[in-house]
Design a protein around this motif. Structure first.
Motif, PDB file in Angstrom:
ATOM      1  N   LYS A 345       0.847  -1.204   0.000  1.00  0.00           N
ATOM      2  CA  LYS A 345       0.000   0.000   0.000  1.00  0.00           C
ATOM      3  C   LYS A 345       0.880   1.251   0.000  1.00  0.00           C
ATOM      4  N   LEU A 346       0.566   2.177  -0.895  1.00  0.00           N
ATOM      5  CA  LEU A 346       1.258   3.462  -0.965  1.00  0.00           C
ATOM      6  C   LEU A 346       0.229   4.556  -1.229  1.00  0.00           C
ATOM      7  N   THR A 347       0.642   5.798  -1.057  1.00  0.00           N
ATOM      8  CA  THR A 347      -0.237   6.942  -1.294  1.00  0.00           C
ATOM      9  C   THR A 347       0.448   7.890  -2.265  1.00  0.00           C
ATOM     10  N   MET A 348      -0.223   8.229  -3.357  1.00  0.00           N
ATOM     11  CA  MET A 348       0.346   9.191  -4.309  1.00  0.00           C
ATOM     12  C   MET A 348       0.308  10.604  -3.747  1.00  0.00           C
ATOM     13  N   ALA A 349      -0.789  10.914  -3.045  1.00  0.00           N
ATOM     14  CA  ALA A 349      -0.944  12.275  -2.523  1.00  0.00           C
ATOM     15  C   ALA A 349      -1.738  12.227  -1.227  1.00  0.00           C
ATOM     16  N   HIS A 350      -1.315  13.015  -0.256  1.00  0.00           N
ATOM     17  CA  HIS A 350      -2.086  13.183   0.979  1.00  0.00           C
ATOM     18  C   HIS A 350      -3.298  14.053   0.661  1.00  0.00           C
ATOM     19  N   PHE A 396      -2.584   1.897  -4.542  1.00  0.00           N
ATOM     20  CA  PHE A 396      -2.465   3.293  -4.103  1.00  0.00           C
ATOM     21  C   PHE A 396      -3.786   3.668  -3.424  1.00  0.00           C
ATOM     22  N   VAL A 397      -3.707   3.959  -2.132  1.00  0.00           N
ATOM     23  CA  VAL A 397      -4.918   4.074  -1.310  1.00  0.00           C
ATOM     24  C   VAL A 397      -5.411   5.522  -1.224  1.00  0.00           C
ATOM     25  N   ASP A 398      -5.202   6.293  -2.283  1.00  0.00           N
ATOM     26  CA  ASP A 398      -5.598   7.701  -2.301  1.00  0.00           C
ATOM     27  C   ASP A 398      -7.114   7.863  -2.222  1.00  0.00           C
ATOM     28  N   GLU A 399      -7.523   9.029  -1.689  1.00  0.00           N
ATOM     29  CA  GLU A 399      -8.933   9.404  -1.784  1.00  0.00           C
ATOM     30  C   GLU A 399      -9.314   9.532  -3.256  1.00  0.00           C
ATOM     31  N   ALA A 400      -8.470  10.192  -4.028  1.00  0.00           N
ATOM     32  CA  ALA A 400      -8.628  10.282  -5.483  1.00  0.00           C
ATOM     33  C   ALA A 400      -7.258  10.618  -6.047  1.00  0.00           C
ATOM     34  N   ALA A 401      -6.667   9.687  -6.783  1.00  0.00           N
ATOM     35  CA  ALA A 401      -5.320   9.905  -7.316  1.00  0.00           C
ATOM     36  C   ALA A 401      -5.364  10.992  -8.392  1.00  0.00           C
ATOM     37  N   PRO A 402      -4.436  11.951  -8.353  1.00  0.00           N
ATOM     38  CA  PRO A 402      -4.447  13.060  -9.329  1.00  0.00           C
ATOM     39  C   PRO A 402      -3.996  12.573 -10.709  1.00  0.00           C
ATOM     40  N   THR A 424      -5.895   1.903  -8.256  1.00  0.00           N
ATOM     41  CA  THR A 424      -6.131   3.037  -7.363  1.00  0.00           C
ATOM     42  C   THR A 424      -7.552   3.560  -7.519  1.00  0.00           C
ATOM     43  N   ASN A 425      -7.863   4.575  -6.732  1.00  0.00           N
ATOM     44  CA  ASN A 425      -9.169   5.234  -6.761  1.00  0.00           C
ATOM     45  C   ASN A 425      -9.015   6.576  -7.486  1.00  0.00           C
ATOM     46  N   ILE A 426      -9.990   6.924  -8.332  1.00  0.00           N
ATOM     47  CA  ILE A 426      -9.884   8.157  -9.129  1.00  0.00           C
ATOM     48  C   ILE A 426     -11.209   8.920  -9.110  1.00  0.00           C
ATOM     49  N   ARG A 427     -11.189  10.115  -9.690  1.00  0.00           N
ATOM     50  CA  ARG A 427     -12.396  10.821 -10.096  1.00  0.00           C
ATOM     51  C   ARG A 427     -12.532  10.664 -11.610  1.00  0.00           C
ATOM     52  N   PHE A 428     -13.748  10.439 -12.089  1.00  0.00           N
ATOM     53  CA  PHE A 428     -13.950  10.235 -13.529  1.00  0.00           C
ATOM     54  C   PHE A 428     -13.951  11.592 -14.241  1.00  0.00           C
ATOM     55  N   GLU A 429     -12.782  12.180 -14.347  1.00  0.00           N
ATOM     56  CA  GLU A 429     -12.748  13.510 -14.969  1.00  0.00           C
ATOM     57  C   GLU A 429     -12.096  13.463 -16.344  1.00  0.00           C
ATOM     58  N   GLY A 450     -13.966   4.489  -8.997  1.00  0.00           N
ATOM     59  CA  GLY A 450     -14.307   5.907  -8.875  1.00  0.00           C
ATOM     60  C   GLY A 450     -15.776   6.069  -8.555  1.00  0.00           C
ATOM     61  N   GLY A 451     -16.127   7.227  -8.056  1.00  0.00           N
ATOM     62  CA  GLY A 451     -17.499   7.488  -7.646  1.00  0.00           C
ATOM     63  C   GLY A 451     -18.337   8.065  -8.780  1.00  0.00           C
ATOM     64  N   LEU A 452     -19.246   7.259  -9.308  1.00  0.00           N
ATOM     65  CA  LEU A 452     -20.298   7.809 -10.162  1.00  0.00           C
ATOM     66  C   LEU A 452     -21.389   8.378  -9.253  1.00  0.00           C
ATOM     67  N   GLU A 453     -21.467   7.777  -8.036  1.00  0.00           N
ATOM     68  CA  GLU A 453     -22.444   8.188  -7.011  1.00  0.00           C
ATOM     69  C   GLU A 453     -23.848   8.099  -7.591  1.00  0.00           C
ATOM     70  N   VAL A 454     -24.521   9.223  -7.752  1.00  0.00           N
ATOM     71  CA  VAL A 454     -25.893   9.230  -8.265  1.00  0.00           C
ATOM     72  C   VAL A 454     -25.836   9.635  -9.731  1.00  0.00           C
ATOM     73  N   ALA A 455     -26.281   8.743 -10.611  1.00  0.00           N
ATOM     74  CA  ALA A 455     -26.164   9.015 -12.047  1.00  0.00           C
ATOM     75  C   ALA A 455     -27.266   9.979 -12.496  1.00  0.00           C
ATOM     76  N   SER A 456     -27.223  11.179 -11.929  1.00  0.00           N
ATOM     77  CA  SER A 456     -28.185  12.243 -12.239  1.00  0.00           C
ATOM     78  C   SER A 456     -27.417  13.551 -12.220  1.00  0.00           C
ATOM     79  N   ASP A 457     -27.482  14.295 -13.323  1.00  0.00           N
ATOM     80  CA  ASP A 457     -26.697  15.531 -13.402  1.00  0.00           C
ATOM     81  C   ASP A 457     -27.127  16.550 -12.347  1.00  0.00           C
TER      82      ASP A 457
END
Length: 726
Positions: A345-350, A396-402, A424-429, A450-457
């Motif tokens: 386990k590593l972290t890319m960014a705090h 990589f256990v990041d909240e969201a890897a950049p 790793t975990n990402i944001r779908f950007e 990654g979090g799609l969360e609620v598929a509603s704009d």
């Protein structure tokens, strides 16, 4: 110093907190020993001697058994006979046993195996090793059911007495339970702990408590230490206190612990060590302690937290890495990554570079303070861990890897010619272009979540997610086409969410799986936490919180949504539909079929995702974009082409990538330029050329019409096979 992860977390790999802390302490010359107490207890339970004692205890103390427990008890000799071999297999030490496990009649089977009637098809394409791991996991879960019924109702493989730690606003229930006799599991835990303490003789013992399911055991262990080793100072840190114990007031907690530290542990623990060596030194960092009979919070040092570049490489020494067991619980490809195999386990960014999502603890330092690590430093740490652990898999256990840092890490891995596997975990950007996804795959990236969360704009905007459903579809397509598995976190029950939006969200998810851009997903019901914007400003989100007096833990908050909708009733239908979509079936079922109550028709067009993926991609290249070649060296030959009495020299270039051979043909001068420029822009080079520099190189070679050539068929073919624009 003794660093302990209390029972229970993961079976397949160590929870990394103590390894991070030990790595830091080593840089300061502070000696420490770490142990995964949960893993030690599991191995004492699930062995021949452990099962003999469990069945013996049940025979003496339990008078009534359920039919399932009766069956397991009747087959106890089969369990005792096979347990050591099965555990060795799951530890990777006995791979040939897979063939026997897959045969009917080798493992004793109880209720957990009943689900195979429904799920056998789900493993039809699975290899023998994985299928055997799944059967062995069901076998262990049967034994776990027996332990829960007959030995200790609080037992679970990845948690223990979790209900006692879940949003316990008052300490009363946990405190009262601690006044009872230790449980069967406690006795094993305390026996292992005592043996370790006598061996190490620590002055300070630090419990890292990541989850509610570790809390009770940490208190039971601390109670034992205070009674039998009163000279040892005991501290608690980790994810649970960081989120739940920030409002601590109950003095009874300090009958068990001398210190409770919050957030990044490096400086707080270093100052505790200094204080224990010299009690007159009373500088503390984010530390609760008892002073004059009252709980006080001390943050009186002027020193700042260490930078990520200063905390060292995680150190896994002391942990029995070859004893962890890989399991496959359910037919979910992403969940198997969490439970199967050993991951460094590593972290890319705090922290999180986005830090705006309204359901997230963005007010706390572990999210709020964003600090990336240099790519070269990260890959140095990867190489150190490979040498230390002999494992080249990384989570990589990041909240969201950049995305920009992921790109640089991937380039550095390729430059050093390393063979690694990572996820790793990402944001779908939108930064995750098709070319970037190809680069990540080439560097060893096998999966992203990654979090799609609620598929509603509308709700995504309310969440402040910073993405749209259309964008998620395009990014997941880019990863999928590059060969990287994609898992989506899905959410229902967000404040103000209507029934129509839940149905529409399910339809979006159905389409994403149908077109093949998602491979895995999981529905979570929204939970309101005290440190998120929703928890801090509930009226802005249309919810009414239940306010309790907080003297102990404070994180999950019960609430009433002003819409009055009971979101619980959607849980089964959402999860059942997703299970089928993940296996590529039932896309033609009406959404109504998943629910036993009336739902509205979806308002989402049936081709919404398809149309989103058909939209034209912007092919304009930024002048500062990096041009990188991840392919090999071509074979070339020249020939003369004639037409209507004119002739000119051409070059055919033949490339071999890992899967196939391809050719391009162009004018000789342009071919010679390509032959010269591809090694320059190769991923293994230190220097990375920009699009502007590549264009200048082309023009300095006496060639013209660069843009015309860049968008020509030969270069487009190279683009398909590893000429990347990043």
């Amino acid at each position: 110093m003794l660093l302990i992860t209390p029972p229970f977390t993961q079976l397949n790999t160590p929870y990394p907190a103590t390894a991070y802390l030990k790595g830091f302490l080593t840089t300061k010359g502070i000696p420490s020993v770490q142990m995964d107490l949960g893993m030690d207890v599991i191995l004492q339970l699930f062995c021949k001697k452990g099962l003999e004692e469990i069945f013996g205890f049940a025979a003496e103390n339990v008078t009534e058994l359920s039919p399932n427990a009766q069956r397991i008890s009747a087959l106890q000799h089969e369990y005792i006979k096979t347990i050591d071999s099965v555990i060795a297999f799951l530890q990777g030490k006995n791979p040939t046993l897979a063939r026997q496990i897959c045969l009917d009649g080798f493992l004793p089977e109880a209720s957990r195996f009943a689900q195979l009637d429904d799920m056998d098809w789900a493993f039809g394409t699975m290899g023998m090793q994985d299928k055997a791991k799944h059967f062995a996991t069901l076998y262990l879960e049967d034994l776990s059911d027996f332990i829960v019924e007959c030995i200790d109702e609080n037992f679970g493989f990845s948690r223990y007495a979790e209900r006692l730690g879940r949003s316990a606003n008052s300490f009363d229930e946990l405190y009262n339970f601690l006044q009872t006799d230790p449980t069967y599991i406690d006795k094993i835990t305390l026996s292992v702990l005592e043996e370790k303490i006598r061996l190490i003789n620590p002055k300070l013992l630090c419990f890292s408590v990541p989850f509610p399911g570790n809390l009770y055991s940490s208190f039971r262990c601390a109670q034992f230490i205070k009674k039998h080793f009163p000279e040892i100072k005991v501290s608690m840190g980790g994810g649970f206190p960081n989120t739940e114990l920030r409002d601590l007031k109950d003095i009874r907690v300090f009958e068990f612990f001398d210190f409770i530290t919050l957030d990044d542990g490096e400086l707080p623990v270093e100052l505790l060590v200094t204080h224990i060596h010299n009690p007159a030194h009373i500088e503390f960092k984010r530390t609760f302690l008892l002073e004059n009979g009252a709980v006080v919070y001390k943050n009186n040092t002027l020193r700042h937290d260490y930078k990520q570049s200063e905390v060292g490489t995680p150190d896994y020494s002391d942990l029995k890495l070859d004893s962890y067991i890989s399991i496959i619980e359910i037919a979910n490809p992403m969940h198997s990554l969490w439970s199967d195999g050993r991951w460094n386990k590593l972290t890319m960014a705090h922290g999180c570079y986005w830090g705006k999502c309204t359901f997230c603890d963005i007010s706390l330092d572990y999210i709020k303070i964003y600090e990336p690590v240099l790519a070269k430093t990260l890959v140095d740490r990867m190489q150190e861990l490979i040498a230390q652990t002999n494992h080249n898999g990384f989570h990589f256990v990041d909240e969201a890897a950049p995305p920009a840092l992921m790109r640089e890490v991937a380039l550095e891995i390729l430059r050093r010619n390393l063979t690694v596997t990572w996820w790793t975990n990402i944001r779908f950007e939108k930064s995750f272009t098709a070319d970037l996804c190809v680069l990540l795959k080439a560097s060893g990236c096998i999966a992203v979540s990654g979090g799609l969360e609620v598929a509603s704009d509308r709700l995504l905007e309310l969440i402040k997610k910073g993405v749209t459903v259309e964008q998620v579809a395009q990014v997941t397509r880019n990863f999928t086409e590059a060969g990287v598995m994609v898992h989506a976190y899905l959410m229902y029950g967000y404040p103000t969410q209507t029934i129509q939006e839940t149905v529409d969200s399910l339809e979006m998810v159905r389409q994403l799986f149908e077109v093949g851009t998602l491979q895995s997903g999981f529905w979570h019901q929204f939970a309101m936490t005290a440190h998120s914007p929703v928890g801090m400003y509930p009226s802005e989100f249309g919810v009414i919180p239940e306010m309790n007096d907080i003297t102990f833990a404070n994180n999950d908050i019960q609430f009433t949504d002003k819409t009055g909708i009971n979101h619980d009733k959607f849980s089964f239908g959402l999860k059942k539909s997703l299970f089928n979509y993940m296996h590529g079936i039932c896309f033609d079922y009406p959404l109504q079929d998943w629910f036993d109550f009336k739902i509205p028709r979806t308002s989402v067009p049936s081709d919404f995702i398809y149309n989103a993926l058909e939209k034209e991609v912007n092919f304009n290249v930024k002048p500062s974009a990096k041009i990188v070649w991840i392919g090999g060296k071509p074979f070339s030959e020249t020939f003369t082409k004639s037409k209507k009495g004119n002739s000119w020299e051409m070059m055919k270039m033949t490339f071999h990538d890992k899967r196939e051979m391809f050719e391009i043909t162009t004018e000789k001068e342009k071919g010679e330029w390509l032959q010269a420029v591809l090694p320059k822009v190769a991923a293994v080079n230190d220097k990375k050329y920009t699009f502007t520099e590549v264009k200048s190189d082309y023009e300095n070679s006496g060639l013209d019409d660069f843009e015309l050539f860049w968008y020509s068929k030969p270069v487009n073919t190279l683009r398909d096979f590893g000429l990347l624009v990043l």
